[in-house]
Design a protein around this motif. Structure first.
Motif, PDB file in Angstrom:
ATOM      1  N   TYR A 126      -8.061   1.535 -10.406  1.00 26.98           N
ATOM      2  CA  TYR A 126      -9.154   1.791  -9.476  1.00 26.98           C
ATOM      3  C   TYR A 126     -10.153   2.796 -10.033  1.00 26.98           C
ATOM      4  O   TYR A 126     -11.371   2.579  -9.967  1.00 26.98           O
ATOM      5  CB  TYR A 126      -8.619   2.311  -8.139  1.00 26.98           C
ATOM      6  CG  TYR A 126      -7.812   1.329  -7.326  1.00 26.98           C
ATOM      7  CD1 TYR A 126      -7.676  -0.005  -7.713  1.00 26.98           C
ATOM      8  CD2 TYR A 126      -7.165   1.729  -6.161  1.00 26.98           C
ATOM      9  CE1 TYR A 126      -6.931  -0.895  -6.970  1.00 26.98           C
ATOM     10  CE2 TYR A 126      -6.423   0.838  -5.405  1.00 26.98           C
ATOM     11  CZ  TYR A 126      -6.302  -0.469  -5.814  1.00 26.98           C
ATOM     12  OH  TYR A 126      -5.566  -1.353  -5.066  1.00 26.98           O
ATOM     13  N   GLU A 140      -7.683  -2.526  -1.018  1.00 27.94           N
ATOM     14  CA  GLU A 140      -7.796  -1.088  -1.259  1.00 27.94           C
ATOM     15  C   GLU A 140      -8.951  -0.742  -2.187  1.00 27.94           C
ATOM     16  O   GLU A 140      -9.622   0.267  -2.005  1.00 27.94           O
ATOM     17  CB  GLU A 140      -6.484  -0.539  -1.829  1.00 27.94           C
ATOM     18  CG  GLU A 140      -5.463  -0.181  -0.772  1.00 27.94           C
ATOM     19  CD  GLU A 140      -5.981   0.911   0.157  1.00 27.94           C
ATOM     20  OE1 GLU A 140      -6.029   2.085  -0.261  1.00 27.94           O
ATOM     21  OE2 GLU A 140      -6.333   0.596   1.302  1.00 27.94           O
ATOM     22  N   ASP A 191       0.807  -1.228   0.000  1.00 25.12           N
ATOM     23  CA  ASP A 191       0.000   0.000   0.000  1.00 25.12           C
ATOM     24  C   ASP A 191       0.835   1.271   0.000  1.00 25.12           C
ATOM     25  O   ASP A 191       0.383   2.305  -0.493  1.00 25.12           O
ATOM     26  CB  ASP A 191      -0.923   0.027   1.220  1.00 25.12           C
ATOM     27  CG  ASP A 191      -2.071  -0.954   1.092  1.00 25.12           C
ATOM     28  OD1 ASP A 191      -2.374  -1.369  -0.044  1.00 25.12           O
ATOM     29  OD2 ASP A 191      -2.658  -1.306   2.127  1.00 25.12           O
ATOM     30  N   THR A 196      -4.654  -6.207  -0.809  1.00 20.84           N
ATOM     31  CA  THR A 196      -4.842  -5.667   0.542  1.00 20.84           C
ATOM     32  C   THR A 196      -6.195  -4.997   0.732  1.00 20.84           C
ATOM     33  O   THR A 196      -6.409  -4.328   1.739  1.00 20.84           O
ATOM     34  CB  THR A 196      -3.731  -4.649   0.864  1.00 20.84           C
ATOM     35  OG1 THR A 196      -3.802  -3.569  -0.090  1.00 20.84           O
ATOM     36  CG2 THR A 196      -2.357  -5.291   0.811  1.00 20.84           C
ATOM     37  N   LYS A 206      -7.745  -3.675   8.128  1.00 18.67           N
ATOM     38  CA  LYS A 206      -8.315  -2.357   7.804  1.00 18.67           C
ATOM     39  C   LYS A 206      -9.728  -2.200   8.362  1.00 18.67           C
ATOM     40  O   LYS A 206     -10.237  -1.080   8.420  1.00 18.67           O
ATOM     41  CB  LYS A 206      -8.306  -2.138   6.302  1.00 18.67           C
ATOM     42  CG  LYS A 206      -6.898  -2.046   5.740  1.00 18.67           C
ATOM     43  CD  LYS A 206      -6.891  -1.882   4.227  1.00 18.67           C
ATOM     44  CE  LYS A 206      -5.449  -1.803   3.726  1.00 18.67           C
ATOM     45  NZ  LYS A 206      -5.367  -1.660   2.246  1.00 18.67           N
ATOM     46  N   LYS A 260      -3.357  -0.050  -8.887  1.00 19.22           N
ATOM     47  CA  LYS A 260      -3.944   1.176  -8.350  1.00 19.22           C
ATOM     48  C   LYS A 260      -4.372   2.134  -9.453  1.00 19.22           C
ATOM     49  O   LYS A 260      -5.331   2.893  -9.281  1.00 19.22           O
ATOM     50  CB  LYS A 260      -2.954   1.845  -7.405  1.00 19.22           C
ATOM     51  CG  LYS A 260      -2.767   1.055  -6.118  1.00 19.22           C
ATOM     52  CD  LYS A 260      -1.759   1.683  -5.181  1.00 19.22           C
ATOM     53  CE  LYS A 260      -1.630   0.845  -3.921  1.00 19.22           C
ATOM     54  NZ  LYS A 260      -0.668   1.401  -2.955  1.00 19.22           N
ATOM     55  N   ARG A 288     -12.021  -0.942  -0.138  1.00 14.41           N
ATOM     56  CA  ARG A 288     -12.120   0.232   0.744  1.00 14.41           C
ATOM     57  C   ARG A 288     -12.680   1.429  -0.013  1.00 14.41           C
ATOM     58  O   ARG A 288     -13.548   2.158   0.490  1.00 14.41           O
ATOM     59  CB  ARG A 288     -10.743   0.567   1.320  1.00 14.41           C
ATOM     60  CG  ARG A 288     -10.754   1.721   2.333  1.00 14.41           C
ATOM     61  CD  ARG A 288      -9.351   2.108   2.755  1.00 14.41           C
ATOM     62  NE  ARG A 288      -8.562   2.574   1.629  1.00 14.41           N
ATOM     63  CZ  ARG A 288      -8.661   3.793   1.086  1.00 14.41           C
ATOM     64  NH1 ARG A 288      -9.543   4.664   1.576  1.00 14.41           N
ATOM     65  NH2 ARG A 288      -7.897   4.141   0.075  1.00 14.41           N
ATOM     66  N   SER A 343       2.387  -2.744  -7.451  1.00 15.51           N
ATOM     67  CA  SER A 343       1.220  -2.060  -6.896  1.00 15.51           C
ATOM     68  C   SER A 343       0.780  -0.864  -7.727  1.00 15.51           C
ATOM     69  O   SER A 343      -0.374  -0.439  -7.644  1.00 15.51           O
ATOM     70  CB  SER A 343       1.501  -1.598  -5.463  1.00 15.51           C
ATOM     71  OG  SER A 343       2.635  -0.752  -5.430  1.00 15.51           O
TER      72      SER A 343
END
Length: 208
Positions: A34, A58, A19, A56, A88, A31, A61, A27
């Motif tokens: 997203y 994300e 993260d 993880t 988280k 990302k 989230r 990563s």
């Protein structure tokens, strides 16, 4: 070569800083997907969503923040990734360690299955697509984001030599015709492919 064991080891080792080091290739590219995925999801009425290869957590989230009505599940082969996702404490979500070829969910359970930058790690893509198709409700959608190499000769060299040499669990990168054919052969229709970045594509299909 045991690709699943290599993937599990690679991402277990990456999990602790996945993260925070967003500039690393492992990563950075997920990302970057997203925003594309969240925008695409606004087009559909989605109550139940599975993030396949969720890392993880994300993306989940982000979806919890922007789509509070959704029921969200995340599955990943890496126990360390899932451990961090659970830490988280994202409300109303369910994470589990699992294999994309053997999804622990009922038939016709999800409105959307999302897969970002993990499909090229799957040694049995047909088996994964069969499982995705099984857990989607009729009319449900599979949204796939993955790495892309436009030149087919370079892609062939990468698949035959480079990915095996890296020992990171990467199995195969897909061209447009190849991935669309795979999805159509597993029963998906309205298959649509689009390049979203010089090294990333988006492909979606709908269950009949």
């Amino acid at each position: 070569m045991d690709y699943k064991a290599l993937s599990r080891k690679h991402f277990d080792n990456q999990a602790a800083y996945y993260d925070v080091k967003a500039t690393t290739t492992v990563s950075k590219f997920p990302k970057m997907c997203y925003a594309f995925a969240e925008k695409e999801l606004r087009r559909y009425k989605t109550e139940r969503l599975l993030d396949l290869g969720c890392g993880t957590g994300e993306m989940i989230r982000l979806l919890r923040e922007r789509h509070p009505h959704m029921m969200l599940w995340g599955l990943d082969l890496s126990s360390e990734m899932i451990r961090i996702a659970k830490e988280k404490q994202i409300p109303d979500t369910a994470f589990c360690v699992g294999d994309a070829e053997f999804l622990p969910y009922p038939d016709q359970f999800f409105d959307v299955v999302l897969c970002m930058q993990s499909f090229h790690h799957y040694p049995n893509p047909e088996g994964v697509l069969e499982e995705v198709y099984r857990v989607l409700r009729p009319g449900g959608r599979f949204l796939l984001y993955d790495m892309y190499v436009k030149n087919r000769w370079i892609r062939a060299l990468e698949n035959r030599f480079l990915l095996k040499w890296l020992h990171m669990g990467d199995v195969h990168t897909y061209g447009r015709r190849e991935i669309c054919r795979l999805m159509e052969e597993q029963g998906f229709f309205q298959v649509y492919w689009h390049k979203i970045h010089p090294v990333m594509f988006f492909c979606k299909g709908r269950k009949s």
